[in-house]
Design an enzyme around this catalytic site. Structure first.
Site, PDB file in Angstrom:
ATOM      1  N   GLY A   1      27.069  19.257  -7.831  1.00  0.00           N
ATOM      2  CA  GLY A   1      26.074  18.292  -7.387  1.00  0.00           C
ATOM      3  C   GLY A   1      26.179  17.021  -8.200  1.00  0.00           C
ATOM      4  O   GLY A   1      26.699  17.036  -9.318  1.00  0.00           O
TER       5      GLY A   1
ATOM      6  N   CYS B   1      25.524  20.634 -16.579  1.00  0.00           N
ATOM      7  CA  CYS B   1      25.386  19.316 -15.974  1.00  0.00           C
ATOM      8  C   CYS B   1      26.583  18.460 -16.372  1.00  0.00           C
ATOM      9  O   CYS B   1      26.968  18.443 -17.542  1.00  0.00           O
ATOM     10  CB  CYS B   1      24.100  18.659 -16.479  1.00  0.00           C
ATOM     11  SG  CYS B   1      23.877  16.981 -15.875  1.00  0.00           S
TER      12      CYS B   1
ATOM     13  N   HIS C   1      17.700  20.609  -9.932  1.00  0.00           N
ATOM     14  CA  HIS C   1      18.494  19.885 -10.926  1.00  0.00           C
ATOM     15  C   HIS C   1      18.718  18.428 -10.485  1.00  0.00           C
ATOM     16  O   HIS C   1      18.519  17.486 -11.259  1.00  0.00           O
ATOM     17  CB  HIS C   1      19.833  20.614 -11.092  1.00  0.00           C
ATOM     18  CG  HIS C   1      20.754  20.021 -12.106  1.00  0.00           C
ATOM     19  ND1 HIS C   1      21.095  20.669 -13.274  1.00  0.00           N
ATOM     20  CD2 HIS C   1      21.425  18.834 -12.129  1.00  0.00           C
ATOM     21  CE1 HIS C   1      21.925  19.896 -13.966  1.00  0.00           C
ATOM     22  NE2 HIS C   1      22.145  18.780 -13.290  1.00  0.00           N
TER      23      HIS C   1
HETATM   24 ZN    ZN Z   1      23.206  17.110 -13.738  1.00  0.00          ZN
END
Ligand code: ZN
Length: 163
Positions: free
Chosen positions: A46, A88, A130
Site C-alpha cells: 500500500g 511501513c 494503515h
Molecule cells: Zn505506511
C-alpha cells in the site's frame, strides 16, 4: 509514469494531514498510476500520497487481488481489536506489533467519483487502517508503546545506516 522516492520517518510531510480531493481529474489519474508504480517497485502492499510528499487524500493498495485506489476514505464503523506485526515503507519495512480494529467499514470514493462502502476484515482491514492513518498524518510508530517505539526507531536508524 514516475517512480517517486518514498518519504521516510523524520520527514515532516508524514506528520501532516492530507487534504480532501474535490474531484478526480487527469492529473490525479496520473498521480495514482505513478503511486501504483512506486508501490510495486518498492515493493509494498500500500502507499498513501503523503509518502511521496503529496498532501492529497488518496492511496493505492494491492494485497494480492489487484490494484485498488481510493480517495477521501473515512472509517464509519469499527469493531474488535487485534495486534499483529506490521511494516511501513516509510519506516524501512521493519516489523512492529500494531493494534488495529479487526473489522471496519470505510466510506471512500473511487477515481471516477463513485462512493463505495468497503467492508473489510483481517489483513485488508489492517492495510486500509494503515493507509488512512497516513492520510491523517499518522505512522505506525505513533501506535506503539514507548518501549516498542524506541526500539523501532533504533532499528530504523540502523537499517537506514544512520547509526
Ligand atoms: Zn505506511
Amino acid at each position: 509514469m514516475t517512480i517517486f522516492s518514498i518519504r521516510k520517518f523524520g520527514d515532516p510531510v508524514l506528520r501532516q494531514p492530507a487534504k480532501k480531493i474535490e474531484a478526480s481529474d487527469k492529473e490525479l489519474e496520473q498521480l495514482v498510476a505513478s503511486m501504483a508504480e512506486t508501490m510495486y517497485a518498492a515493493p509494498g502492499l500500500g502507499l498513501a500520497a503523503n509518502q511521496i510528499g503529496i498532501l492529497k487524500q488518496v492511496f493505492v493498495f494491492d494485497e494480492g487481488s489487484g490494484l485498488m485506489a481510493y480517495m477521501n476514505p473515512e472509517i464509519i464503523e469499527a469493531e474488535g481489536e487485534i495486534e499483529e506485526d506490521e511494516g511501513c515503507l516509510s519506516v524501512a519495512s521493519i516489523q512492529v506489533p500494531v493494534k488495529r480494529y479487526e473489522k471496519i467499514k470505510v466510506r471512500a470514493q473511487t477515481l471516477d467519483g463513485e462512493e463505495h462502502i468497503i467492508e473489510a476484515e483481517g489483513f485488508t482491514a489492517r492495510i486500509l487502517q494503515h493507509e488512512i492513518d497516513h492520510l491523517n498524518g499518522k505512522i505506525i510508530l505513533d501506535r506503539l508503546s514507548e518501549t516498542d517505539r524506541r526500539r523501532a526507531i533504533q532499528e530504523f536508524h540502523e537499517k537506514e545506516g544512520l547509526l
